[in-house]
Design a protein around this motif. Structure first.
Motif, PDB file in Angstrom:
ATOM      1  N   GLY A  81      88.857  50.787 -20.246  1.00  0.00           N
ATOM      2  CA  GLY A  81      87.611  50.967 -19.517  1.00  0.00           C
ATOM      3  C   GLY A  81      86.580  49.878 -19.760  1.00  0.00           C
ATOM      4  O   GLY A  81      85.499  49.916 -19.184  1.00  0.00           O
ATOM      5  N   SER A  82      86.908  48.902 -20.608  1.00  0.00           N
ATOM      6  CA  SER A  82      85.977  47.795 -20.843  1.00  0.00           C
ATOM      7  C   SER A  82      85.931  46.899 -19.611  1.00  0.00           C
ATOM      8  O   SER A  82      86.972  46.538 -19.060  1.00  0.00           O
ATOM      9  N   ILE A  83      84.720  46.532 -19.197  1.00  0.00           N
ATOM     10  CA  ILE A  83      84.589  45.726 -17.980  1.00  0.00           C
ATOM     11  C   ILE A  83      84.266  44.254 -18.274  1.00  0.00           C
ATOM     12  O   ILE A  83      84.505  43.387 -17.448  1.00  0.00           O
ATOM     13  N   HIS A  84      83.692  43.981 -19.440  1.00  0.00           N
ATOM     14  CA  HIS A  84      83.482  42.615 -19.903  1.00  0.00           C
ATOM     15  C   HIS A  84      83.594  42.628 -21.422  1.00  0.00           C
ATOM     16  O   HIS A  84      83.550  43.690 -22.054  1.00  0.00           O
ATOM     17  N   GLY A  85      83.708  41.434 -21.981  1.00  0.00           N
ATOM     18  CA  GLY A  85      83.650  41.300 -23.431  1.00  0.00           C
ATOM     19  C   GLY A  85      82.506  40.380 -23.799  1.00  0.00           C
ATOM     20  O   GLY A  85      81.937  39.699 -22.937  1.00  0.00           O
ATOM     21  N   PHE A  86      82.188  40.372 -25.074  1.00  0.00           N
ATOM     22  CA  PHE A  86      81.098  39.520 -25.561  1.00  0.00           C
ATOM     23  C   PHE A  86      81.490  39.063 -26.954  1.00  0.00           C
ATOM     24  O   PHE A  86      81.438  39.831 -27.919  1.00  0.00           O
ATOM     25  N   THR A  87      81.957  37.825 -27.062  1.00  0.00           N
ATOM     26  CA  THR A  87      82.447  37.299 -28.334  1.00  0.00           C
ATOM     27  C   THR A  87      81.799  35.951 -28.595  1.00  0.00           C
ATOM     28  O   THR A  87      81.665  35.139 -27.679  1.00  0.00           O
ATOM     29  N   LEU A  88      81.408  35.736 -29.841  1.00  0.00           N
ATOM     30  CA  LEU A  88      80.756  34.469 -30.196  1.00  0.00           C
ATOM     31  C   LEU A  88      81.745  33.547 -30.895  1.00  0.00           C
ATOM     32  O   LEU A  88      82.435  33.954 -31.832  1.00  0.00           O
ATOM     33  N   LEU A  89      81.795  32.293 -30.410  1.00  0.00           N
ATOM     34  CA  LEU A  89      82.666  31.280 -31.007  1.00  0.00           C
ATOM     35  C   LEU A  89      81.829  30.085 -31.443  1.00  0.00           C
ATOM     36  O   LEU A  89      80.851  29.742 -30.768  1.00  0.00           O
ATOM     37  N   ARG A  90      82.244  29.439 -32.532  1.00  0.00           N
ATOM     38  CA  ARG A  90      81.605  28.180 -32.891  1.00  0.00           C
ATOM     39  C   ARG A  90      82.065  27.133 -31.890  1.00  0.00           C
ATOM     40  O   ARG A  90      83.269  27.017 -31.616  1.00  0.00           O
ATOM     41  N   ALA A  91      81.122  26.371 -31.315  1.00  0.00           N
ATOM     42  CA  ALA A  91      81.467  25.490 -30.192  1.00  0.00           C
ATOM     43  C   ALA A  91      82.484  24.414 -30.583  1.00  0.00           C
ATOM     44  O   ALA A  91      83.414  24.140 -29.841  1.00  0.00           O
ATOM     45  N   LYS A  92      82.323  23.821 -31.765  1.00  0.00           N
ATOM     46  CA  LYS A  92      83.146  22.632 -32.063  1.00  0.00           C
ATOM     47  C   LYS A  92      84.631  22.960 -32.220  1.00  0.00           C
ATOM     48  O   LYS A  92      85.471  22.145 -31.881  1.00  0.00           O
ATOM     49  N   ASP A  93      84.974  24.130 -32.728  1.00  0.00           N
ATOM     50  CA  ASP A  93      86.399  24.438 -32.896  1.00  0.00           C
ATOM     51  C   ASP A  93      86.785  25.796 -32.294  1.00  0.00           C
ATOM     52  O   ASP A  93      87.901  26.248 -32.457  1.00  0.00           O
ATOM     53  N   VAL A 104      79.107  31.992 -26.231  1.00  0.00           N
ATOM     54  CA  VAL A 104      79.491  33.378 -25.990  1.00  0.00           C
ATOM     55  C   VAL A 104      80.512  33.371 -24.863  1.00  0.00           C
ATOM     56  O   VAL A 104      80.288  32.738 -23.829  1.00  0.00           O
ATOM     57  N   VAL A 105      81.632  34.049 -25.061  1.00  0.00           N
ATOM     58  CA  VAL A 105      82.628  34.123 -23.997  1.00  0.00           C
ATOM     59  C   VAL A 105      82.970  35.580 -23.694  1.00  0.00           C
ATOM     60  O   VAL A 105      82.859  36.454 -24.549  1.00  0.00           O
ATOM     61  N   CYS A 106      83.377  35.800 -22.457  1.00  0.00           N
ATOM     62  CA  CYS A 106      83.865  37.115 -22.054  1.00  0.00           C
ATOM     63  C   CYS A 106      85.347  37.196 -22.408  1.00  0.00           C
ATOM     64  O   CYS A 106      86.087  36.237 -22.245  1.00  0.00           O
ATOM     65  N   THR A 107      85.774  38.338 -22.936  1.00  0.00           N
ATOM     66  CA  THR A 107      87.160  38.478 -23.389  1.00  0.00           C
ATOM     67  C   THR A 107      87.968  39.444 -22.527  1.00  0.00           C
ATOM     68  O   THR A 107      89.099  39.765 -22.856  1.00  0.00           O
ATOM     69  N   VAL A 108      87.380  39.898 -21.441  1.00  0.00           N
ATOM     70  CA  VAL A 108      88.105  40.756 -20.496  1.00  0.00           C
ATOM     71  C   VAL A 108      88.361  39.915 -19.250  1.00  0.00           C
ATOM     72  O   VAL A 108      87.456  39.232 -18.763  1.00  0.00           O
ATOM     73  N   ILE A 109      89.594  39.944 -18.758  1.00  0.00           N
ATOM     74  CA  ILE A 109      89.894  39.190 -17.537  1.00  0.00           C
ATOM     75  C   ILE A 109      89.255  39.960 -16.382  1.00  0.00           C
ATOM     76  O   ILE A 109      89.896  40.766 -15.711  1.00  0.00           O
ATOM     77  N   CYS A 110      87.967  39.692 -16.168  1.00  0.00           N
ATOM     78  CA  CYS A 110      87.173  40.574 -15.313  1.00  0.00           C
ATOM     79  C   CYS A 110      87.255  40.228 -13.831  1.00  0.00           C
ATOM     80  O   CYS A 110      86.932  41.061 -12.992  1.00  0.00           O
ATOM     81  N   SER A 111      87.670  39.003 -13.518  1.00  0.00           N
ATOM     82  CA  SER A 111      87.848  38.604 -12.117  1.00  0.00           C
ATOM     83  C   SER A 111      88.471  37.205 -12.111  1.00  0.00           C
ATOM     84  O   SER A 111      88.728  36.632 -13.165  1.00  0.00           O
ATOM     85  N   GLN A 112      88.630  36.647 -10.920  1.00  0.00           N
ATOM     86  CA  GLN A 112      89.136  35.269 -10.820  1.00  0.00           C
ATOM     87  C   GLN A 112      88.165  34.275 -11.447  1.00  0.00           C
ATOM     88  O   GLN A 112      88.557  33.174 -11.809  1.00  0.00           O
TER      89      GLN A 112
END
Ligand SMILES: [Cu+2]
Length: 133
Positions: free
Chosen positions: A69-81, A112-120
């Motif tokens: 039922g998750s519609i989007h994700g919210f995950t934080l990544l360090r940009a350089k790696d 910040v990236v979305c981790t749910v394949i929410c659309s094209q």
């Protein structure tokens, strides 16, 4: 009531207050697979290293959702790696959710990236996050 108990109750309410005082950052995880923040063309979160902030995220469904039922994700990544930041990985259900988080101690650029394949357009669902010293 014994004095020790009163002291305990008072210190509890203080602790609660300091929690609710954390800065609130409002984010929209929108139905067009984009993160948005009011008044910003390019959404950007800025925080001080180690700052406690409260994310208030409104999520609106795009085309697809996860089985849970998750519609989007919210995950934080360090940009350089693109290394994930611990305790910054959330799945979003429709509606408003709040997460109290602590900004990384290391200043620099994050994403910040979305981790749910929410659309094209899922691949483009990301936003900048800058940690200041
Ligand atoms: Cu998404």
């Amino acid at each position: 009531m014994p004095a020790a108990m009163i002291v305990f109750l008072v210190s509890c309410s203080w602790a609660q207050n300091s929690q609710s005082l954390s800065r609130v950052i409002e984010i929209l995880a929108d139905h067009d697979s984009r993160f948005k923040m009011e008044g910003q063309k390019q959404p950007l979160i800025t925080a001080k290293a180690g700052e406690q902030i409260k994310l208030r995220i409104t999520a609106k469904k795009a085309k697809n959702l996860n089985r849970d039922g998750s519609i989007h994700g919210f995950t934080l990544l360090r940009a350089k790696d693109r290394k994930p930041v611990p305790d910054w990985d959330f799945l979003l259900k429709p509606g408003i959710q709040e997460f109290t988080v602590v900004a990384p101690n290391e200043p620099g650029e994050y994403v910040v990236v979305c981790t749910v394949i929410c659309s094209q357009d899922h691949e483009g669902m990301n936003m900048k996050f800058v940690v200041l010293p």
